[in-house]
Design a protein around this motif. Sequence first.
Motif, short mmCIF file in Angstrom:
data_model
loop_
_atom_site.label_atom_id
_atom_site.label_comp_id
_atom_site.label_asym_id
_atom_site.label_seq_id
_atom_site.Cartn_x
_atom_site.Cartn_y
_atom_site.Cartn_z
N TYR A 698 0.84 -1.21 0.00
CA TYR A 698 0.00 0.00 0.00
C TYR A 698 0.87 1.25 0.00
CZ TYR A 698 -4.56 -2.23 0.74
OH TYR A 698 -5.72 -2.93 0.59
N ASN A 699 1.91 1.26 0.82
CA ASN A 699 2.79 2.45 0.86
C ASN A 699 3.50 2.65 -0.48
OD1 ASN A 699 2.13 3.04 3.52
ND2 ASN A 699 3.73 1.70 4.34
N ASN A 700 3.90 1.55 -1.13
CA ASN A 700 4.53 1.68 -2.44
C ASN A 700 3.55 2.22 -3.48
OD1 ASN A 700 7.09 0.82 -1.67
ND2 ASN A 700 6.61 -1.34 -2.04
N LEU A 701 2.29 1.79 -3.40
CA LEU A 701 1.28 2.34 -4.30
C LEU A 701 1.06 3.82 -4.03
CD1 LEU A 701 -1.24 -0.64 -4.29
CD2 LEU A 701 -0.11 0.30 -6.32
N GLY A 702 1.11 4.20 -2.75
CA GLY A 702 1.00 5.61 -2.42
C GLY A 702 2.11 6.42 -3.07
N LYS A 717 -5.45 9.47 -4.34
CA LYS A 717 -5.17 8.04 -4.34
C LYS A 717 -3.90 7.73 -3.53
CE LYS A 717 -7.48 6.74 -8.65
NZ LYS A 717 -7.31 6.20 -10.02
N ALA A 718 -2.90 8.60 -3.66
CA ALA A 718 -1.68 8.40 -2.89
C ALA A 718 -1.99 8.39 -1.40
CB ALA A 718 -0.66 9.50 -3.22
N LEU A 719 -2.77 9.38 -0.94
CA LEU A 719 -3.11 9.47 0.48
C LEU A 719 -3.90 8.25 0.93
CD1 LEU A 719 -3.23 10.94 3.16
CD2 LEU A 719 -5.22 12.24 2.30
N TRP A 720 -4.86 7.80 0.09
CA TRP A 720 -5.69 6.65 0.48
C TRP A 720 -4.82 5.41 0.70
CZ3 TRP A 720 -6.72 1.73 -1.31
CH2 TRP A 720 -7.82 1.10 -0.75
N TYR A 722 -1.56 5.31 1.44
CA TYR A 722 -0.75 5.48 2.65
C TYR A 722 -1.60 5.25 3.91
CZ TYR A 722 3.53 7.24 0.44
OH TYR A 722 4.69 7.36 -0.26
N GLU A 723 -2.85 5.66 3.86
CA GLU A 723 -3.74 5.44 5.01
C GLU A 723 -4.02 3.95 5.22
OE1 GLU A 723 -6.32 9.60 5.15
OE2 GLU A 723 -7.02 7.94 3.90
N GLN A 724 -4.14 3.16 4.12
CA GLN A 724 -4.33 1.72 4.27
C GLN A 724 -3.08 1.09 4.90
OE1 GLN A 724 -7.49 0.70 3.69
NE2 GLN A 724 -7.59 2.89 3.24
N GLY A 725 -1.91 1.57 4.50
CA GLY A 725 -0.67 1.09 5.10
C GLY A 725 -0.64 1.37 6.60
N GLU A 726 -1.13 2.54 6.98
CA GLU A 726 -1.19 2.88 8.40
C GLU A 726 -2.14 1.94 9.14
OE1 GLU A 726 -2.13 6.72 11.30
OE2 GLU A 726 -2.94 6.66 9.27
N LEU A 727 -3.32 1.68 8.55
CA LEU A 727 -4.29 0.81 9.20
C LEU A 727 -3.72 -0.59 9.40
CD1 LEU A 727 -7.56 1.83 7.30
CD2 LEU A 727 -7.02 2.26 9.71
N LEU A 728 -2.82 -1.00 8.53
CA LEU A 728 -2.23 -2.34 8.62
C LEU A 728 -0.98 -2.34 9.49
CD1 LEU A 728 -2.76 -3.49 4.94
CD2 LEU A 728 -3.84 -4.46 6.97
N GLY A 729 -0.70 -1.20 10.15
CA GLY A 729 0.38 -1.17 11.13
C GLY A 729 1.72 -0.75 10.61
N GLU A 734 5.85 10.63 7.61
CA GLU A 734 6.30 11.80 6.85
C GLU A 734 5.38 12.07 5.66
OE1 GLU A 734 9.97 13.07 3.90
OE2 GLU A 734 10.21 11.34 5.24
N TRP A 735 5.05 10.99 4.90
CA TRP A 735 4.22 11.20 3.71
C TRP A 735 2.76 11.42 4.06
CZ3 TRP A 735 5.82 12.71 -0.74
CH2 TRP A 735 7.14 12.48 -1.11
N LEU A 736 2.30 10.82 5.13
CA LEU A 736 0.94 11.11 5.59
C LEU A 736 0.83 12.58 5.98
CD1 LEU A 736 0.34 7.87 7.69
CD2 LEU A 736 -1.09 8.63 5.77
N GLY A 737 1.85 13.06 6.66
CA GLY A 737 1.85 14.48 7.02
C GLY A 737 1.92 15.37 5.80
N TYR A 738 2.81 15.04 4.87
CA TYR A 738 2.99 15.89 3.71
C TYR A 738 1.73 15.94 2.84
CZ TYR A 738 4.76 17.82 -0.62
OH TYR A 738 4.93 18.60 -1.73
N LEU A 739 1.06 14.80 2.66
CA LEU A 739 -0.13 14.78 1.82
C LEU A 739 -1.29 15.53 2.47
CD1 LEU A 739 0.24 11.15 0.48
CD2 LEU A 739 0.26 13.22 -0.92
N HIS A 740 -1.46 15.40 3.77
CA HIS A 740 -2.48 16.20 4.44
C HIS A 740 -2.11 17.69 4.38
CE1 HIS A 740 -5.22 13.21 5.96
NE2 HIS A 740 -4.22 12.48 6.44
N ASP A 741 -0.82 17.98 4.46
CA ASP A 741 -0.31 19.37 4.34
C ASP A 741 -0.68 19.93 2.97
OD1 ASP A 741 1.14 21.73 4.31
OD2 ASP A 741 3.05 20.80 4.85
N SER A 742 -0.45 19.12 1.91
CA SER A 742 -0.72 19.60 0.55
C SER A 742 -2.20 19.81 0.31
CB SER A 742 -0.15 18.61 -0.48
OG SER A 742 -0.84 17.40 -0.42
N LYS A 743 -3.05 19.10 1.07
CA LYS A 743 -4.50 19.26 0.93
C LYS A 743 -5.05 20.33 1.87
CE LYS A 743 -6.92 15.42 0.63
NZ LYS A 743 -7.52 15.55 -0.70
N GLY A 744 -4.16 20.97 2.64
CA GLY A 744 -4.59 22.07 3.52
C GLY A 744 -5.17 21.60 4.84
#
Length: 841
Positions: A698-702, A717-720, A722-729, A734-744
Amino acid sequence: MSHRVYVYNVSEPSQAQDNDTMMVEWGYEVPLLLQPLFIEGGLITGNNYNNHTEPDNSGLYYNAQAGIENGKRFYDFLERQEGLIRNKEAFLEARNQLFSYLEKRKLPYFHIDAWDVFNMDDIPHDEQAETLRANIAHNNEIMTKAMDNDDISLLNYSELMDVNPGFRSFAELLNYEDYQYGWGHIWQPYEEQPDVEIFEEAGLLGLKDAEGNVLLAPQFDAFYDFASEDLAVVAREGKYGYVHKSGRIAIPLEWEDAYDFEYGSAGAIVKRNGRYGLINLEGKTIVPTHYEELEVLDYQGFYTAKKDGKWGVLDEAGSVTIDFEHEEAFKCGDGFYHTAVKGRKNRKIFNEYWKYVGEFPLAAVEHIGEGLTLVKPHKDASHSTLYKKDGTVGASGFDKLNRQTHFPNLLVLRKGKKYAAYGKQQESLLLSYEYDELIDLQVYTEAGQGNQVLAKKEGKLGVFHGDADQPAWLFPLDDYENILWLHQDAYALKKNGLWSIALSPEKRWSDFEFDLVVKKALVEGFAYAFKGHDVYLVSEYGLSRADKTLVLEEVEDRYYSYYFDAEVRKRLLAYAKGEQSDVDSVDQYTPVETLYNLGMEAYEAGDYEKAILYDTLAAEKGFAPSMNNLAHMYYSLEGFEDAGKAFYWYELGAAAGNHHAMNGLGCCYRHGIGTEPDADQAMYWMGKAAEHGHALAYNNLGAFYYDGELVPQDLDKALWHYEQGELLGSPVFEWLGYLHDSKGDYEKALHYYHQDYEAGGDISAYNLGIFYYNGYGTAKNIDDAITYFHAALERDYPHAHIELARIYRNEAQYADELLVKKHIEEAEKAGLDIPEELAKS
């Protein structure tokens, strides 16, 4: 009509009693979900009921109370398995019904009567009963092993014997709605609970509901029972029509006569002006009333009709299937149709597709399935003939069809003392009449029963696969002394007194080197091969030294005799209790799990050459985890990189189902490692790994969707992913933060930057400085900003020099030109471009 298996609760073997209870009446098989009931006993003796064909009346008897207790244990085990049961509520209801029923069965024996099924073969019933007993014991061994380990994965459907081939897994069978989690196998006398009542008043008939409310006032001269579609035929003053159970007159009373809508048919026979036709459920005519007689022929929508004194056949749309030129009505046989031949006892025979076969005695005609019709010897013919789907001859002149084989595609035919094999799909002989024997190897794979036949000819043996699509020789005729099917594609072949294990003539797991090969329970492999005092396990990974502890467990199991005779057991015991072999030696017979563990140990110790050696040995045996490890080392290990080998092993590992290898193969396609970059293949294999719950995929797809190199960039799609990767532990903060940052979404971005900072992230330290300096997602705090910028510098992220210079230049409270100068100089040393507003002194 299908052949039935019966199960009774009885007082005494071979002696029918009034208090015996029939529990099960089931087609062709002993239902798998009830087989745990047959755990203790297994006495073979005469049936209580089907005992009229001595000596062929052998049945099985088991201890009922032991079976009920084992059945409860099995259902408790199933209930504990996470994700196995689709409808837990229905399962619990069925389990309660089943064991409430079983606990009322107080007689001491469960009796299996398979007389009807045994009659399908020429093999004596006592021999078939012995096979059935062994199969049930084998299945119970697998189920008990799963229960003992509380592990449903050990209940592998492909390893079970004599089970329904229509299912691909135990879970699929368990959740099949018609089986009702086992309760559906129990036979109970049908007791109709009427929901309406036909009543009479003043000589007329009406309808009430179950509570006595009048639905139709008495008005009919005749009121017949309700049938299909909840419709009943009614009559008044010589006219017939239909009423619904709700009290509605569904079809007006306008016919001279009317018959029920048959189950499975869209039409009902009606009469007008002395002629018959068909109407649909709305009362509309679908076959005009043109016929002198009209009768339902079967449940396939065909009718036999009489017109101008001659009989023919119609379908339910009124189209003529067989012309009106026959003397009598057509009848339905078992898989074929027939009508009279004027002046003769023979009948005209049509197959299930209404293709004319010929004129034969009914007793000589047999439906074989898939449109094939067998005509056995009769007074006009001394031989048998097999007719194809189109009614033409497929094979003729043979003496008998072998009833002891049950291939999905093959029929074995005998002519004189020679045998041939006929392909049902090919409708032709696949093997001609030149074989001394053609024996069903009884091959069972994940796809179900196979078409593999052991062929004997002039002292030579071979294995022919009568596949429906590509029939071919697996092992051409050769000087083999014996051939034994082991499991899936593996066979044991004997020459000059020694055995070889092979998948094909070209792919052999061993030379002819073993003095004995025996099949074993399908747990931890499927056969043992003996070489002197040594014993080797045969499994999906080839041959390995048998584990002595596991061997001892098997030979001391109470069901050992189903697999090993006394001499084999003696050899296995001698091996299991003998001196332990040198566990440190590594060779072609080292178990793959051992090789894998040795490879991991060597990798962790930094001995990469040994790690590659061990994983190569295991990977070459087909062990997917080692394929993945090997590929990973060739992909990323400095000094050992080999793009071609990385791609090769990732590809093999992915094909073997390893989700780590699937992800690695996706990375190869993404970055062009060992192959050309391919976005579709990269996404496919990463996606397959992700479907298996692989967080890194999932993180690689992100990252794939973020970088936008092979596909258009898509931050959502990238954020989604990365979020699935987070749900799976496996969160990439860094990228979760950056993508939420880019979306404001600064508050979420701040949260993830903090998480990454705590984990040692350098860029997140810098980003936190930016957030606190500008007040993004939090109150502006220059002191905190300075702290985080310094943390970024400590973590070797020099861009923080620019931001610190900006603070010391622009913020009055912190103004310090010396510090501005210092940070600009450090930024220049790091090769950074200095913003114009800071470059000015």
